[in-house]
Design an enzyme around this catalytic site. Structure first.
Site, PDB file in Angstrom:
ATOM      1  N   CYS A 122       9.578  13.633  64.007  1.00  0.00           N
ATOM      2  CA  CYS A 122       9.308  14.729  64.936  1.00  0.00           C
ATOM      3  C   CYS A 122       8.980  14.252  66.349  1.00  0.00           C
ATOM      4  CB  CYS A 122       8.193  15.619  64.404  1.00  0.00           C
ATOM      5  SG  CYS A 122       6.574  14.805  64.242  1.00  0.00           S
ATOM      6  N   HIS A 159       2.443  17.075  63.516  1.00  0.00           N
ATOM      7  CA  HIS A 159       3.822  17.524  63.726  1.00  0.00           C
ATOM      8  C   HIS A 159       3.944  18.149  65.116  1.00  0.00           C
ATOM      9  CE1 HIS A 159       7.851  18.491  62.472  1.00  0.00           C
ATOM     10  NE2 HIS A 159       7.698  19.767  62.824  1.00  0.00           N
ATOM     11  N   HIS A 198      12.758  21.161  66.307  1.00  0.00           N
ATOM     12  CA  HIS A 198      11.938  20.037  65.828  1.00  0.00           C
ATOM     13  C   HIS A 198      12.668  19.304  64.713  1.00  0.00           C
ATOM     14  CE1 HIS A 198      10.311  22.278  62.108  1.00  0.00           C
ATOM     15  NE2 HIS A 198      11.136  23.128  62.718  1.00  0.00           N
TER      16      HIS A 198
END
Length: 226
Positions: A136, A187, A199
């Site tokens: 990510c 994240h 993402h």
């Protein structure tokens, strides 16, 4: 030199009604069949207040600016201050307009759309930063550098600490959105528009998701701008 005239306060607007012609069938005196056309009368002309118009312009644009022939509402300006003309929009803009539930005119950052298109579906790999696998924060680093020319810290936690925190209602394209998926800031994604963000997810790789999805709504930590 031509003298320009400005009509203040009022413009006479002809309300021309283009009516559908209803065709009927009638017989002539000699028995032959011919068509007859019914027409409706034009409606009464209306007056519109507070519009200025300069000779030579097709019609006033946004904020009474000169007409440019483009869809130039306030929300359709891009970062360079130019307007997007729907007639010149690309297939990529139409594709992502559907995916993002957004108007084509508002998707004017082609570099961003092209970047997402190139990376979409790339599998997730922890610590990865290439098309063979990416995580990510590696994805946000690549996107920020390629599209916006910015250098981000490598991890999601560092990106969170370095970013200026902003309320969700002030999110803009390119801002970062952070989540707690495995303890703390774990994240990160890049905000696009209309609550959507792109993402690198562990399950589906690079994908577009919605902040209102239950999974992300419950794990959302905050938004930041670098």
């Amino acid at each position: 030199m031509a003298k320009q005239i400005s009509f203040k306060k009022i413009i006479y607007v002809l309300a021309v009604c283009i009516t559908a012609s209803a065709c009927g069938i009638s017989k002539n005196a000699d028995g032959r069949v011919s068509s007859t056309v019914k027409r409706t009368r034009h409606s009464t002309p209306r007056f519109i207040e507070s519009i200025n118009m300069t000779p030579g312009a097709e019609a006033p644009g946004s904020g009474n600016e000169a007409n440019t022939g483009m869809l130039n509402g306030p929300s359709s300006k891009n970062t360079s201050g130019l307007y997007t003309n729907i007639e010149s929009s690309t297939e990529l803009q139409f594709k992502y307009a559907v995916m993002l539930n957004e108007t084509v005119e508002n998707l004017n950052n082609l570099s961003l759309l092209q970047f997402i298109e190139q990376w979409y579906g790339t599998r997730y790999r922890y610590g990865g930063s290439t098309r063979s696998g990416i995580d990510c924060s590696g994805f946000t680093c690549n996107l920020a550098n390629s599209v916006y020319g910015k250098t981000l810290p490598r991890t999601s936690r560092e990106q969170f600490e370095r970013s200026q925190k902003i309320p969700v209602e002030y999110l803009q394209q390119g801002d970062l959105v952070f989540f707690n998926t495995s303890g703390g800031v774990s994240h990160v994604g890049v905000y696009l528009t209309n609550n959507k963000f792109v993402h690198a997810s562990t399950s589906s790789g690079v994908i577009i998701s919605d902040l209102n999805e239950d999974y992300f709504r419950r794990r959302f930590i905050g938004a930041g701008r670098l």
